[in-house]
Design a protein around this motif. Structure first.
Motif, PDB file in Angstrom:
ATOM      1  N   GLY A 141       0.789  -1.225   0.000  1.00 30.30           N
ATOM      2  CA  GLY A 141       0.000   0.000   0.000  1.00 30.30           C
ATOM      3  C   GLY A 141       0.820   1.273   0.000  1.00 30.30           C
ATOM      4  O   GLY A 141       0.287   2.369  -0.123  1.00 30.30           O
ATOM      5  N   THR A 142       2.117   1.120   0.157  1.00 30.40           N
ATOM      6  CA  THR A 142       3.030   2.259   0.156  1.00 30.40           C
ATOM      7  C   THR A 142       4.263   1.920  -0.663  1.00 30.40           C
ATOM      8  O   THR A 142       4.542   0.755  -0.937  1.00 30.40           O
ATOM      9  CB  THR A 142       3.489   2.645   1.584  1.00 30.40           C
ATOM     10  OG1 THR A 142       4.225   1.548   2.132  1.00 30.40           O
ATOM     11  CG2 THR A 142       2.331   2.989   2.489  1.00 30.40           C
ATOM     12  N   LEU A 143       4.994   2.962  -0.987  1.00 32.32           N
ATOM     13  CA  LEU A 143       6.264   2.793  -1.693  1.00 32.32           C
ATOM     14  C   LEU A 143       7.189   3.897  -1.214  1.00 32.32           C
ATOM     15  O   LEU A 143       6.810   5.082  -1.238  1.00 32.32           O
ATOM     16  CB  LEU A 143       6.043   2.863  -3.199  1.00 32.32           C
ATOM     17  CG  LEU A 143       7.198   2.446  -4.088  1.00 32.32           C
ATOM     18  CD1 LEU A 143       7.619   1.000  -3.811  1.00 32.32           C
ATOM     19  CD2 LEU A 143       6.812   2.575  -5.550  1.00 32.32           C
ATOM     20  N   SER A 144       8.351   3.521  -0.742  1.00 34.72           N
ATOM     21  CA  SER A 144       9.315   4.479  -0.191  1.00 34.72           C
ATOM     22  C   SER A 144       8.675   5.349   0.894  1.00 34.72           C
ATOM     23  O   SER A 144       8.921   6.553   0.968  1.00 34.72           O
ATOM     24  CB  SER A 144       9.898   5.366  -1.299  1.00 34.72           C
ATOM     25  OG  SER A 144      10.588   4.581  -2.225  1.00 34.72           O
ATOM     26  N   GLY A 145       7.811   4.731   1.701  1.00 33.71           N
ATOM     27  CA  GLY A 145       7.181   5.438   2.794  1.00 33.71           C
ATOM     28  C   GLY A 145       6.020   6.334   2.407  1.00 33.71           C
ATOM     29  O   GLY A 145       5.443   7.006   3.261  1.00 33.71           O
ATOM     30  N   ARG A 146       5.676   6.339   1.128  1.00 35.55           N
ATOM     31  CA  ARG A 146       4.564   7.175   0.658  1.00 35.55           C
ATOM     32  C   ARG A 146       3.374   6.303   0.289  1.00 35.55           C
ATOM     33  O   ARG A 146       3.537   5.269  -0.361  1.00 35.55           O
ATOM     34  CB  ARG A 146       4.997   7.996  -0.556  1.00 35.55           C
ATOM     35  CG  ARG A 146       6.067   9.022  -0.215  1.00 35.55           C
ATOM     36  CD  ARG A 146       6.553   9.785  -1.416  1.00 35.55           C
ATOM     37  NE  ARG A 146       5.479  10.524  -2.067  1.00 35.55           N
ATOM     38  CZ  ARG A 146       5.615  11.061  -3.274  1.00 35.55           C
ATOM     39  NH1 ARG A 146       6.743  10.931  -3.949  1.00 35.55           N
ATOM     40  NH2 ARG A 146       4.613  11.715  -3.815  1.00 35.55           N
ATOM     41  N   LYS A 147       2.182   6.731   0.685  1.00 30.81           N
ATOM     42  CA  LYS A 147       0.961   5.993   0.369  1.00 30.81           C
ATOM     43  C   LYS A 147       0.686   6.071  -1.133  1.00 30.81           C
ATOM     44  O   LYS A 147       0.788   7.129  -1.737  1.00 30.81           O
ATOM     45  CB  LYS A 147      -0.228   6.573   1.137  1.00 30.81           C
ATOM     46  CG  LYS A 147      -1.515   5.800   0.916  1.00 30.81           C
ATOM     47  CD  LYS A 147      -2.670   6.425   1.665  1.00 30.81           C
ATOM     48  CE  LYS A 147      -3.969   5.704   1.487  1.00 30.81           C
ATOM     49  NZ  LYS A 147      -4.227   5.016   0.267  1.00 30.81           N
ATOM     50  N   ILE A 148       0.334   4.945  -1.705  1.00 27.42           N
ATOM     51  CA  ILE A 148      -0.045   4.910  -3.120  1.00 27.42           C
ATOM     52  C   ILE A 148      -1.489   5.372  -3.215  1.00 27.42           C
ATOM     53  O   ILE A 148      -2.390   4.762  -2.643  1.00 27.42           O
ATOM     54  CB  ILE A 148       0.141   3.496  -3.708  1.00 27.42           C
ATOM     55  CG1 ILE A 148       1.609   3.083  -3.625  1.00 27.42           C
ATOM     56  CG2 ILE A 148      -0.375   3.447  -5.143  1.00 27.42           C
ATOM     57  CD1 ILE A 148       1.875   1.641  -3.930  1.00 27.42           C
ATOM     58  N   ALA A 149      -1.712   6.460  -3.956  1.00 27.47           N
ATOM     59  CA  ALA A 149      -3.052   7.019  -4.100  1.00 27.47           C
ATOM     60  C   ALA A 149      -3.698   6.597  -5.410  1.00 27.47           C
ATOM     61  O   ALA A 149      -4.922   6.517  -5.508  1.00 27.47           O
ATOM     62  CB  ALA A 149      -2.998   8.542  -4.018  1.00 27.47           C
ATOM     63  N   ALA A 150      -2.870   6.347  -6.436  1.00 26.74           N
ATOM     64  CA  ALA A 150      -3.404   5.994  -7.756  1.00 26.74           C
ATOM     65  C   ALA A 150      -2.425   5.093  -8.487  1.00 26.74           C
ATOM     66  O   ALA A 150      -1.214   5.270  -8.396  1.00 26.74           O
ATOM     67  CB  ALA A 150      -3.668   7.248  -8.579  1.00 26.74           C
ATOM     68  N   LEU A 151      -2.992   4.126  -9.202  1.00 32.35           N
ATOM     69  CA  LEU A 151      -2.211   3.213 -10.043  1.00 32.35           C
ATOM     70  C   LEU A 151      -2.767   3.280 -11.465  1.00 32.35           C
ATOM     71  O   LEU A 151      -3.965   3.085 -11.673  1.00 32.35           O
ATOM     72  CB  LEU A 151      -2.350   1.768  -9.568  1.00 32.35           C
ATOM     73  CG  LEU A 151      -1.395   1.218  -8.542  1.00 32.35           C
ATOM     74  CD1 LEU A 151      -1.761  -0.220  -8.203  1.00 32.35           C
ATOM     75  CD2 LEU A 151       0.040   1.301  -8.998  1.00 32.35           C
ATOM     76  N   ASP A 152      -1.898   3.560 -12.416  1.00 34.70           N
ATOM     77  CA  ASP A 152      -2.254   3.495 -13.831  1.00 34.70           C
ATOM     78  C   ASP A 152      -1.521   2.286 -14.398  1.00 34.70           C
ATOM     79  O   ASP A 152      -0.283   2.231 -14.353  1.00 34.70           O
ATOM     80  CB  ASP A 152      -1.832   4.772 -14.561  1.00 34.70           C
ATOM     81  CG  ASP A 152      -2.663   5.958 -14.147  1.00 34.70           C
ATOM     82  OD1 ASP A 152      -3.864   5.946 -14.448  1.00 34.70           O
ATOM     83  OD2 ASP A 152      -2.115   6.890 -13.520  1.00 34.70           O
ATOM     84  N   LEU A 153      -2.279   1.323 -14.907  1.00 35.41           N
ATOM     85  CA  LEU A 153      -1.709   0.067 -15.399  1.00 35.41           C
ATOM     86  C   LEU A 153      -1.925  -0.023 -16.904  1.00 35.41           C
ATOM     87  O   LEU A 153      -3.051   0.067 -17.372  1.00 35.41           O
ATOM     88  CB  LEU A 153      -2.374  -1.116 -14.693  1.00 35.41           C
ATOM     89  CG  LEU A 153      -2.394  -1.063 -13.164  1.00 35.41           C
ATOM     90  CD1 LEU A 153      -3.141  -2.253 -12.592  1.00 35.41           C
ATOM     91  CD2 LEU A 153      -0.981  -0.980 -12.605  1.00 35.41           C
ATOM     92  N   HIS A 154      -0.836  -0.240 -17.645  1.00 32.55           N
ATOM     93  CA  HIS A 154      -0.914  -0.276 -19.105  1.00 32.55           C
ATOM     94  C   HIS A 154      -0.289  -1.567 -19.638  1.00 32.55           C
ATOM     95  O   HIS A 154       0.749  -2.021 -19.148  1.00 32.55           O
ATOM     96  CB  HIS A 154      -0.169   0.909 -19.717  1.00 32.55           C
ATOM     97  CG  HIS A 154      -0.156   0.870 -21.209  1.00 32.55           C
ATOM     98  ND1 HIS A 154       0.807   0.208 -21.925  1.00 32.55           N
ATOM     99  CD2 HIS A 154      -0.992   1.405 -22.115  1.00 32.55           C
ATOM    100  CE1 HIS A 154       0.552   0.330 -23.220  1.00 32.55           C
ATOM    101  NE2 HIS A 154      -0.542   1.061 -23.352  1.00 32.55           N
TER     102      HIS A 154
END
Length: 181
Positions: A24-37
């Protein structure tokens, strides 16, 4: 944090998405949006409170990359590519996706005027063969395949665009065992 993943339906993409969903986080930052292509629809993870957008299409198609970078992702994992055997068998497709698609992405970022972190997956195919068990930093890349050549050119573009400050790029050379499930 907004994250864009190209090649999201491939083996590495699927494992990365599963890990991001778990943490749910990356480098201590919360992931707010994922764009998957990807060229085929990637599977959307179940992430509470995270906006997931699925994009399908040809990486090298006109204006495809501009649409992907328009939301200005903070981090881009560029995993998309035509793998070694297919890139060797279909010369035009390999260059169109592995080189033209990579350059289209890098140029779209440059022209959008923001500087995200870009993680580019390359391959040990840039070295050719034979190579030692441990490849030192000064080992000279001498690709023996079109795929290795395409990935080496992608690395050179990554280094140049990073040097120019268009984005903060890093490349990872993976062994050639990672293919779409």
């Amino acid at each position: 944090m907004r994250v864009l993943i190209t090649g999201a339906a491939g083996m590495v993409g699927r494992k990365l998405i599963a890990r991001l969903a778990k943490d749910g986080t990356l480098s201590g930052r919360k992931i707010a949006a994922l764009d998957l292509h990807d060229i085929v629809p990637p599977q959307a993870p179940a992430l509470e409170g995270v906006g997931v957008t699925i994009h399908t299409g040809d990486l090298a198609a006109a204006s495809a990359m501009e649409r992907l970078v328009a939301p200005r992702p903070d981090l881009i994992f560029h995993l998309a590519g035509v793998v070694s055997g297919e890139a060797e068998a279909n010369f035009d497709l390999g260059y169109r996706v592995n080189l033209d698609g990579t350059r289209a992405l890098f140029d779209a970022i440059r022209l959008a005027g923001f500087a995200p972190r870009v993680v580019f997956t390359s391959s040990i195919a840039v070295f050719g063969a034979p190579f030692p068990d441990i490849i030192p930093d000064e080992f000279h890349p001498t690709p023996l395949t079109s795929y290795g050549t395409q990935k080496l050119m992608g690395e050179a573009l990554l280094a140049d665009y990073t040097r120019r400050g268009f984005f903060d790029g890093i490349g990872i050379r993976l062994p050639t065992i990672c293919v779409r499930p």
